[in-house]
Scaffold this active site. Structure first.
Site, PDB file in Angstrom:
ATOM      1  N   TYR A 241       5.211 -19.976   7.668  1.00 16.38           N
ATOM      2  CA  TYR A 241       6.249 -19.261   6.916  1.00 16.38           C
ATOM      3  C   TYR A 241       6.083 -19.493   5.411  1.00 16.38           C
ATOM      4  CZ  TYR A 241      11.053 -17.796   5.669  1.00 16.38           C
ATOM      5  OH  TYR A 241      12.155 -17.189   5.115  1.00 16.38           O
TER       6      TYR A 241
ATOM      7  N   ARG B 210       1.075   4.187  -2.855  1.00 14.91           N
ATOM      8  CA  ARG B 210       0.860   5.610  -2.600  1.00 14.91           C
ATOM      9  C   ARG B 210       2.060   6.455  -3.007  1.00 14.91           C
ATOM     10  NH1 ARG B 210      -1.695   3.745   2.038  1.00 14.91           N
ATOM     11  NH2 ARG B 210       0.122   4.096   3.342  1.00 14.91           N
TER      12      ARG B 210
ATOM     13  N   GLY C   2       0.836  -1.208   0.000  1.00 18.11           N
ATOM     14  CA  GLY C   2       0.000   0.000   0.000  1.00 18.11           C
ATOM     15  C   GLY C   2       0.864   1.249   0.000  1.00 18.11           C
TER      16      GLY C   2
END
Ligand code: NAD
Ligand code: UDP
Length: 424
Positions: free
Chosen positions: A245, A206, A202
């Site tokens: 994992y 941005r 994210g």
């Protein structure tokens, strides 16, 4: 000596418009710190280090080729069981880059083993580096030599929480990597892989930063194909103890390509194979650190199973070269980064033991005989692993340079120094 028998004086290269070459002795001066074991309260006898200390210092100076100008010191006082640290009198010189060449680089997990070496390299190259770490498996001490430098910032933050910063490149490493550590809190591991990667993607979306994730050979699971190439989809037990994992990294890759296809995020995916080197947490339970520390202490070396399972071990500087090359290349497909020299773990135990003996003899100590003992094989432990690195060779012109013997010897010296210092 590198794989071709040539002395290694620098690591890195100039490629894809990004210069990542630095002298190896400068890097060594950051991780092979001098060590002083005091035999009296201040460690000095009439202002002069005792013979033992002088010998330690001489050995160390030989190893780091006299490059002691930028060293902090850790002084262990056995009488009081305490340790005192000195600060640096000056920072190692960093390249002076013009503003258009200087990148703002975020390294999540930058206080861990791999992260700290990446930070050293990026700092020396003159970039502005921000480390984001919750210090779960990492430690402030791995990058403390940069604290206070105008190009460096360290932030305690958990990547499962959103974070905002302006940056040009994100190396997303934050995630425990050793089986005991990632299995310690399986739910947190998968949260870190999923939510941490979601948050960092994210951020990349941005800020339009380029995003590189350190994925792993574990996404191939216990492979039915050998060696493993990037097109192989893997063979992972989704509910076993390693799944937090393995599946965490698999979903992190899925997210990465989701953001790439949907939102045009500029992504890079490095699939790292077993890597070792100085600053590996000696208690993290991985095979290289376990074997070296056990052999140095004269304890039994713990070989899991019958020792016929295989791994291929890469030295840290080769990995950092590969990560930087990948970040600055145009390659958006996953790329394996690892060394193709494959060992059975049984043979590897003997090799480590021989190298520990060699270093001890060179340092004038008659080694204690060490036994190799068998312990049960962990569940779902992959039977074989070796990277096919054709893609890295073709698209990054990258190949490992360090031989396993050379890397192991350096790491043995590092742990030996830490033990003498009293810090492990
Ligand atoms: P490490 O455990 O030494 O470093 C991981 C770092 O991430 C630590 O500093 C830890 O404190 C930090 N961290 C963990 N969870 C976090 C969270 N939720 N928020 C913020 N920071 C967090 O491990 P490493 O060997 O340096 O591995 C680094 C990366 O490389 C990992 O993503 C790992 O999966 C990948 N990798 C490493 C290897 C290897 O052999 N070393 C192999 C394959 C992949
Ligand atoms: N291993 C071992 N003794 C140890 C630690 C690990 O024999 O003290 C084995 C382990 O079972 C595995 C290999 O060494 O087969 C590599 O283990 P590590 O935990 O380093 O990494 P991974 O299994 O994730 O590759």
């Amino acid at each position: 000596m590198d794989v071709n028998g040539t002395e290694i004086k620098t690591v890195g290269f100039q490629r894809f418009g990004f210069d990542c070459e630095v002298p190896i002795d400068v890097l060594r001066s950051l991780y092979l710190r001098p060590h002083y074991v005091t035999t009296s309260s201040d460690g000095l006898t009439n202002g002069v280090f005792s013979d033992e200390n002088a010998k330690e210092e001489e050995q160390h100076a030989r190893f780091i080729q006299g490059n002691t100008a930028y060293q902090s010191k850790s002084i262990y006082h056995p009488d009081t069981q305490s340790i005192s640290y000195t600060t640096l009198s000056r920072f190692p010189p960093v390249k002076l880059l013009p503003p258009y060449g200087r990148k703002r680089i975020l390294v999540t997990g930058g206080a861990g083993f791999v992260g700290s070496h990446l930070v050293d390299r990026l700092m020396i190259l003159g970039h502005e580096v921000t480390v984001l770490d919750n210090f779960f498996t990492g430690s402030k001490t791995t990058v403390s030599h940069w604290i206070g430098h105008p190009n460096f910032e360290m932030i305690r933050h958990d990547v499962v929480e959103p974070f905002m910063i302006e940056c040009d490149q994100i190396y997303h490493l934050a995630c425990p990597a050793s089986p005991p550590h990632y299995q310690f809190n399986a739910v947190k591991t998968i949260k870190t892989s999923f939510m941490g990667t979601l948050n960092m993607l994210g951020l990349a979306k941005r800020t339009k930063a380029r995003f590189l994730i350190t994925s792993t050979s574990e996404i191939y699971g216990d492979p039915e194909v050998h060696p493993q190439q990037e097109d192989y989809w893997g063979h992972v037990n989704p509910i076993g103890p390693r799944a937090c994992y393995d599946e965490g990294k698999r979903v992190a890759e899925t997210l990465t390509y989701g953001f790439h296809r949907q939102d045009g995020v500029d992504v890079r995916v490095a699939r790292i194979f077993n890597t070792y080197g100085p600053r590996m947490n000696p208690a993290d339970g991985r095979v290289v650190s376990n074997f070296i520390v056990q052999a140095l202490r004269g304890e039994d070396m713990t070989l899991y199973g019958d020792g016929t399972q295989t791994r291929s071990f890469q030295y840290i500087h080769d990995l950092i070269d590969g990560l930087i090359a990948l970040m600055n290349s145009d390659e958006t497909r996953p790329v394996n980064i690892g060394n193709g020299d494959e060992f059975t773990i049984g043979d590897f135990a003997k090799l480590v033991r021989d190298i520990v003996y060699k270093v001890q003899r060179e340092d004038g100590v008659e080694p204690q005989k060490v036994n190799i003992v068998h312990k049960p094989m962990p569940t779902d432990d992959p039977q074989k692993r070796r990277p096919d690195t054709t893609r890295a060779k073709e698209v990054l012109q990258w190949q490992p340079c360090w031989t396993v013997n050379m890397g192991l010897e350096e790491m043995v010296r590092y742990y030996k120094a830490k033990m003498t210092e009293g810090s492990i």
